[in-house]
Design an enzyme around this catalytic site. Structure first.
Site, mmCIF file in Angstrom:
data_model
loop_
_atom_site.group_PDB
_atom_site.id
_atom_site.type_symbol
_atom_site.label_atom_id
_atom_site.label_comp_id
_atom_site.label_asym_id
_atom_site.label_seq_id
_atom_site.Cartn_x
_atom_site.Cartn_y
_atom_site.Cartn_z
ATOM 1 N N CYS A 130 13.955 -19.091 8.710
ATOM 2 C CA CYS A 130 15.256 -19.723 8.448
ATOM 3 C C CYS A 130 16.171 -19.569 9.664
ATOM 4 O O CYS A 130 16.740 -18.502 9.892
ATOM 5 C CB CYS A 130 15.875 -19.073 7.205
ATOM 6 S SG CYS A 130 17.502 -19.720 6.803
ATOM 7 N N CYS A 133 19.796 -18.856 8.822
ATOM 8 C CA CYS A 133 20.031 -17.473 8.369
ATOM 9 C C CYS A 133 20.004 -16.499 9.552
ATOM 10 O O CYS A 133 20.835 -15.609 9.652
ATOM 11 C CB CYS A 133 18.952 -17.016 7.399
ATOM 12 S SG CYS A 133 18.590 -18.145 6.068
ATOM 13 N N ASP A 134 19.009 -16.652 10.427
ATOM 14 C CA ASP A 134 18.709 -15.596 11.404
ATOM 15 C C ASP A 134 18.960 -15.979 12.854
ATOM 16 O O ASP A 134 18.821 -15.133 13.741
ATOM 17 C CB ASP A 134 17.224 -15.181 11.256
ATOM 18 C CG ASP A 134 16.929 -14.637 9.866
ATOM 19 O OD1 ASP A 134 17.856 -14.086 9.242
ATOM 20 O OD2 ASP A 134 15.788 -14.773 9.398
HETATM 21 C C1 FAD Z 1 13.209 -14.019 4.938
HETATM 22 C C2 FAD Z 1 14.344 -14.858 4.359
HETATM 23 C C3 FAD Z 1 15.626 -14.701 4.858
HETATM 24 C C4 FAD Z 1 16.668 -15.452 4.328
HETATM 25 N N1 FAD Z 1 17.920 -15.225 4.809
HETATM 26 C C5 FAD Z 1 18.957 -15.902 4.285
HETATM 27 C C6 FAD Z 1 20.277 -15.656 4.749
HETATM 28 O O1 FAD Z 1 20.501 -14.821 5.634
HETATM 29 N N2 FAD Z 1 21.288 -16.357 4.180
HETATM 30 C C7 FAD Z 1 21.065 -17.294 3.199
HETATM 31 O O2 FAD Z 1 22.033 -17.887 2.724
HETATM 32 N N3 FAD Z 1 19.831 -17.551 2.747
HETATM 33 C C8 FAD Z 1 18.774 -16.888 3.263
HETATM 34 N N4 FAD Z 1 17.504 -17.138 2.816
HETATM 35 C C9 FAD Z 1 17.315 -18.192 1.803
HETATM 36 C C10 FAD Z 1 17.692 -17.642 0.413
HETATM 37 O O3 FAD Z 1 16.998 -16.426 0.193
HETATM 38 C C11 FAD Z 1 17.348 -18.654 -0.673
HETATM 39 O O4 FAD Z 1 18.006 -19.863 -0.424
HETATM 40 C C12 FAD Z 1 17.748 -18.129 -2.059
HETATM 41 O O5 FAD Z 1 17.104 -16.894 -2.308
HETATM 42 C C13 FAD Z 1 17.415 -19.115 -3.151
HETATM 43 O O6 FAD Z 1 17.659 -18.500 -4.381
HETATM 44 P P1 FAD Z 1 16.927 -19.014 -5.701
HETATM 45 O O7 FAD Z 1 17.403 -18.144 -6.810
HETATM 46 O O8 FAD Z 1 17.080 -20.475 -5.836
HETATM 47 O O9 FAD Z 1 15.380 -18.787 -5.432
HETATM 48 P P2 FAD Z 1 14.539 -17.452 -5.158
HETATM 49 O O10 FAD Z 1 15.331 -16.457 -4.422
HETATM 50 O O11 FAD Z 1 13.261 -17.943 -4.563
HETATM 51 O O12 FAD Z 1 14.259 -16.875 -6.616
HETATM 52 C C14 FAD Z 1 13.403 -17.525 -7.512
HETATM 53 C C15 FAD Z 1 12.721 -16.490 -8.379
HETATM 54 O O13 FAD Z 1 11.997 -17.157 -9.410
HETATM 55 C C16 FAD Z 1 10.819 -16.408 -9.672
HETATM 56 N N5 FAD Z 1 9.849 -17.307 -10.313
HETATM 57 C C17 FAD Z 1 9.260 -18.402 -9.811
HETATM 58 N N6 FAD Z 1 8.444 -18.969 -10.721
HETATM 59 C C18 FAD Z 1 8.527 -18.196 -11.837
HETATM 60 C C19 FAD Z 1 7.908 -18.250 -13.127
HETATM 61 N N7 FAD Z 1 7.016 -19.224 -13.473
HETATM 62 N N8 FAD Z 1 8.219 -17.281 -14.035
HETATM 63 C C20 FAD Z 1 9.109 -16.295 -13.726
HETATM 64 N N9 FAD Z 1 9.710 -16.192 -12.509
HETATM 65 C C21 FAD Z 1 9.422 -17.133 -11.579
HETATM 66 C C22 FAD Z 1 10.371 -15.922 -8.288
HETATM 67 O O14 FAD Z 1 9.554 -14.769 -8.408
HETATM 68 C C23 FAD Z 1 11.716 -15.637 -7.625
HETATM 69 O O15 FAD Z 1 12.083 -14.272 -7.742
HETATM 70 C C24 FAD Z 1 16.432 -16.409 3.305
HETATM 71 C C25 FAD Z 1 15.130 -16.568 2.809
HETATM 72 C C26 FAD Z 1 14.096 -15.806 3.325
HETATM 73 C C27 FAD Z 1 12.698 -15.959 2.762
#
Ligand code: FAD
Length: 303
Positions: A130, A133-134
């Site tokens: 990302c 992000c980084d």
């Molecule tokens: C290494 C890294 C660094 C990042 N740094 C930043 C940053 O500095 N700033 C920023 O704004 N964003 C950053 N991001 C992006 C940010 O993390 C995501 O945009 C954000 O986490 C999205 O949130 P979400 O809840 O939509 O999805 P997620 O965080 O992906 O959460 C979804 C969850 O659903 C669960 N899940 C999926 N399918 C199922 C199922 N069938 N049953 C039960 N559970 C399930 C998964 O296990 C997961 O825990 C980064 C991402 C990464 C990978």
């Protein structure tokens, strides 16, 4: 029977849980991996409004605690099946069934990896998925971007304003991204195009010190970079819910800014839905919106 079932305990799902609880609704969050979601893999977050600097794990812990303290129920189980019933939805997870009147899908997405040795170990120490992000952590340093689609082109353009030299490594001769992005990056003096090449090895024990490129003909070369931004796409996994909500061609749940899906009573929040920018802020905003929409839908139905 819960008022709202939430699939996914990342930023979107947990934000939905805390908004729904504050609206007085009963909530169950089902999380299949670890509470907190993707951001737990990030050592440092510096772009969340109001929090100048925090580790991804600390951010996730605080948000999980906040949702649980407000009375959200939570289960560490992956949802394996989902169906509609006469009065709501039933989810199957860990061999048990959970019922709810409304459903929020917040399943996130995963960044595709290159699959190289040391890749996971170097995440946060030179390898990133990302640029937004980084990128700021690599100010003035030389970095590489791997990929040839729009996200790679945009990452290279973004990084070229902050970093020293940016090497854009793409396995073909032509980019798949928008022509205007291709034209813009050809004008940037500090972007070097490395076409018909792939990143084939990572160097560095504790942090990245360089990458190996292999050209189509097999010739190898080394790039002395401290950062590698992998932009080869994201993968949602919403197949379990395909009968409940329409998915787009890439597998994301079709839903607009109101987080409503094609099915009444089913809402989608965060990285799992069709959208432009996948970040913590947009996931949190979606979580709030999806919860408000779900509560409104329950109110209207007199439930
Ligand atoms: C290494 C890294 C660094 C990042 N740094 C930043 C940053 O500095 N700033 C920023 O704004 N964003 C950053 N991001 C992006 C940010 O993390 C995501 O945009 C954000 O986490 C999205 O949130 P979400 O809840 O939509 O999805 P997620 O965080 O992906 O959460 C979804 C969850 O659903 C669960 N899940 C999926 N399918 C199922 C199922 N069938 N049953 C039960 N559970 C399930 C998964 O296990 C997961 O825990 C980064 C991402 C990464 C990978």
């Amino acid at each position: 029977m819960y008022d709202i079932l939430i699939v996914g305990g990342g930023t979107a799902g947990l934000t939905a849980a805390l908004y729904a609880r504050r609206a007085g609704r009963s909530v169950l969050v089902l999380e299949g991996g670890g509470f907190g979601g993707q951001i737990t893999a990030s050592p440092l977050v510096e772009n969340y409004p109001g929090i100048p600097s925090i580790s991804g794990m600390a951010f996730a812990d605080a948000l999980t605690g906040q949702a649980l303290d407000l009375g959200a129920d939570a289960e560490l189980e992956r949802v394996a099946a989902a169906r509609r019933t006469g009065d709501g939805f039933v989810l199957t997870a860990g061999g048990r069934s959970f019922s709810g009147r409304a459903l929020v899908l917040a399943t996130g997405a995963k960044h595709r990896k290159l699959g190289l040795s040391g890749e996971e170990r170097l995440v946060g120490n030179g390898v990133s998925y990302c640029a937004a992000c980084d990128g700021a952590f690599f100010a003035g340093e030389d970095v590489a971007v791997a990929g040839g689609g729009d996200s790679a082109l945009q990452a290279a353009l973004f990084l070229s304003k902050r970093c020293g030299r940016v090497y854009l490594v793409h396995r073909r001769e032509e980019f798949r991204g928008e022509p205007c992005h291709v034209a813009a990056l050809k004008k940037r003096e500090n972007i070097t195009l490395c076409l018909s090449r792939q990143v084939t090895a990572l160097e560095g024990a504790d942090s990245l010190t360089g990458v190996e490129l292999t050209a189509a003909g097999g010739v190898r070369e080394r790039l002395p970079v401290t950062g590698l931004f992998v932009a080869v796409g994201q993968e949602p996994d919403n197949r379990v819910f395909a009968e409940l909500a329409e998915l787009d061609a890439a597998g994301y749940v079709r839903a607009g800014e109101d987080c409503r899906t094609s099915t009444p009573g089913v809402f989608a929040a965060g990285d799992c839905r069709t959208k432009e920018l996948r970040q913590l802020t947009t996931a949190a905003a979606d979580g709030a919106q999806a919860a408000a929409a779900a509560c409104g839908w329950l109110d209207q139905a007199g439930l």
